[in-house]
Design an enzyme around this catalytic site. Structure first.
Site, PDB file in Angstrom:
ATOM      1  N   HIS A 184      34.371  -5.524   1.540  1.00  0.00           N
ATOM      2  CA  HIS A 184      34.141  -5.882   3.009  1.00  0.00           C
ATOM      3  C   HIS A 184      32.443  -5.471   3.658  1.00  0.00           C
ATOM      4  O   HIS A 184      32.039  -5.602   4.536  1.00  0.00           O
ATOM      5  CB  HIS A 184      34.920  -5.154   4.077  1.00  0.00           C
ATOM      6  CG  HIS A 184      36.287  -5.200   3.822  1.00  0.00           C
ATOM      7  ND1 HIS A 184      37.098  -6.181   4.466  1.00  0.00           N
ATOM      8  CD2 HIS A 184      37.389  -4.356   3.216  1.00  0.00           C
ATOM      9  CE1 HIS A 184      38.305  -5.980   4.107  1.00  0.00           C
ATOM     10  NE2 HIS A 184      38.436  -4.816   3.356  1.00  0.00           N
ATOM     11  N   SER A 238       6.920 -17.638   0.484  1.00  0.00           N
ATOM     12  CA  SER A 238       6.773 -18.391   1.957  1.00  0.00           C
ATOM     13  C   SER A 238       5.406 -19.008   1.981  1.00  0.00           C
ATOM     14  O   SER A 238       4.352 -18.491   1.379  1.00  0.00           O
ATOM     15  CB  SER A 238       6.969 -17.003   2.884  1.00  0.00           C
ATOM     16  OG  SER A 238       6.179 -17.422   4.061  1.00  0.00           O
TER      17      SER A 238
END
Length: 467
Positions: free
Chosen positions: A183, A313
């Site tokens: 999870h 970037s």
């Protein structure tokens, strides 16, 4: 192709064809009729058609239906098409007649033109190159042949390479323990090798799934001709064709057990696509795990560092992104989408013929191609070169409150939960908090909470009580 033209004719009359084009009238009609996408059928499919025409010429000659010199000229021309020498002369859009008749006639016309040159006498595209065949059996056969060859020559070796790279990495990281996660939350520890073994097994299962589909993929529609009855083909043509094609390719092709199924349905193509989808899902899981493990490097998990391949970037200096896993997830998404398209197309078997054959071929072969390339990129440019941040793993393990699970048989679930909550709230190692809240000696706690000891077992089976 050229500003000059010649006049060609077919059963519908005359029309102009570029002078330099090897194709004839029927191909030109398809070029004129289908200016739809600019997408052409893949090289592997055109190559398969070349192999099919080569094997058909051999079979017809062996059955004394085709003159030996004509057969030899067709074989030579078809072999050139199979190798890709004349790909520029296959201009027809994927979105065309659903039987692929246009592309079959494209192959017949190109091969006939080349064979005529080789022979020094006319070779007819229908009477000679297409002898004993129909688009309705040749195109389904090309779907199977092209997919089978691409799987053998491209995808299976790529997946085997990915499997081997994962296995080598498992050995390289032997003994490194990390926090497991369910999870996306901290769970009991695992070794990095165990984690990678799960990925490797996914790849191995994908290979096994492809192998399981092979017997049906090697069954060919060729011999059924127009509707499955074999009209205009020698009764032995299908078997002889399969034998000749097997000799050319090194794969054991067989006539379909039932030509009516092989031509009216594309269930095998749908099955293969389904297996490709499973492999895509596996690669998606592996790639996303790598992205999570690489996340950060400071504010994320930072468990590993993937190879730095390019600036990440246009505005943030120094940023490096997990570009190979990201590309792999996009490939997986495309393959899953292709499978939906192939599923819809597979439903389009109307009576004796499926009428979305070019679409099935295009999407199936694209899935094989991009899965091949992504598998190799993931292996060589991500998995092979990643490094492990052992200090970060050790720090997370020391503070993992879920380690208290190992004390359940000794102190019980409720007491363990109390220790875990307090350790987490105070940011203390679980061993330190357990020593304060139990009567167990530090040596005993260290033994019970040793993360490496807690990773034993799990590969060959076992159960868990929930996530």
């Amino acid at each position: 192709m050229t500003s000059s033209f010649r006049v060609e004719h077919d059963s519908m009359g005359e029309l102009q064809v570029p002078s330099a084009a090897l194709w004839g009238a029927q191909t030109q009609r398809a070029v004129d009729n289908f200016p739809i996408s600019g997408l052409k059928l893949p090289r592997a499919f055109i190559g398969a058609l070349g192999l099919i025409k080569q094997a058909a010429a051999r079979a017809n000659a062996a059955l004394d239906l085709l003159d030996g010199k004509v057969s030899a000229a067709i074989e030579q021309a078809a072999a050139e098409v199979a190798k890709g020498t004349h790909d520029a002369h296959f201009p027809i859009d994927v979105f065309q007649t659903g039987s692929g008749t246009s592309t079959n006639m494209n192959a017949n016309e190109v091969i006939a033109a080349l064979a005529s040159r080789h022979l020094g006498a006319p070779v007819h595209p229908n009477d000679h190159v297409n002898m004993g065949q129909s688009s309705n059996d040749a195109i389904p056969t090309a779907v199977h042949v092209s997919a089978a060859l691409m799987l053998r020559d491209r995808l299976v070796p790529a997946l085997e390479h990915l499997r081997d790279v994962l296995k080598a990495k498992e050995i390289e990281v032997t003994g490194i323990v990390k926090t497991g996660r369910t999870h996306l939350m901290d769970a009991m520890p695992v070794t990095l090798s165990q984690e990678l073994s799960g990925w490797r097994t996914q790849v191995e299962n994908g290979l096994a799934r492809l192998k399981a589909t092979e017997p049906r993929l090697l069954e060919l529609a060729q011999g059924g001709t127009a509707v499955g009855t074999g009209i205009n083909a020698h009764p032995q043509f299908g078997a002889r064709f399969a034998r000749e094609l097997s000799a050319i390719t090194g794969m054991t092709f067989n006539p379909a057990r039932n030509y009516f199924e092989a031509m009216s349905a594309q269930d095998t193509a749908v099955e293969v696509s389904g297996q490709l989808k499973v492999i895509a899902v596996s690669l998606m899981k592996i790639a996303n795990d790598l992205r999570w493990m690489n996340s950060g490097p400071l504010a994320g998990l930072g468990e590993i560092a993937l190879p730095a391949l390019q600036p990440g970037s246009s505005i943030m200096p120094g940023k490096v992104n997990p570009v190979i896993p990201e590309a792999t997830t996009m490939v997986a998404a495309q393959v899953i989408g292709n499978d939906v398209t192939i599923t819809v197309a597979g439903q389009s078997g109307n009576f004796q013929l499926n009428v979305m054959l070019p679409l099935i071929a295009f999407n199936l072969l694209q899935s094989i191609e991009i899965l091949t390339n992504a598998s190799r990129a993931l292996a060589d440019r991500a998995i092979k070169g990643f490094t492990v941040n052992k200090a970060r793993l050790a720090e997370a393990l020391d503070r993992n409150p879920i380690l208290v699970t190992a004390l359940n048989p000794v102190i019980g679930y409720e007491k363990g939960a109390a220790i875990a909550k307090k350790a987490y709230a105070e940011g203390k190692p679980i061993l330190e908090m357990a020593q304060k809240m139990t009567n167990l000696k530090r040596e005993e706690l260290a033994r019970l909470l040793d993360p490496a000891e807690l990773t034993q077992g799990g590969i060959k089976g076992g159960t868990s009580g929930g996530g």
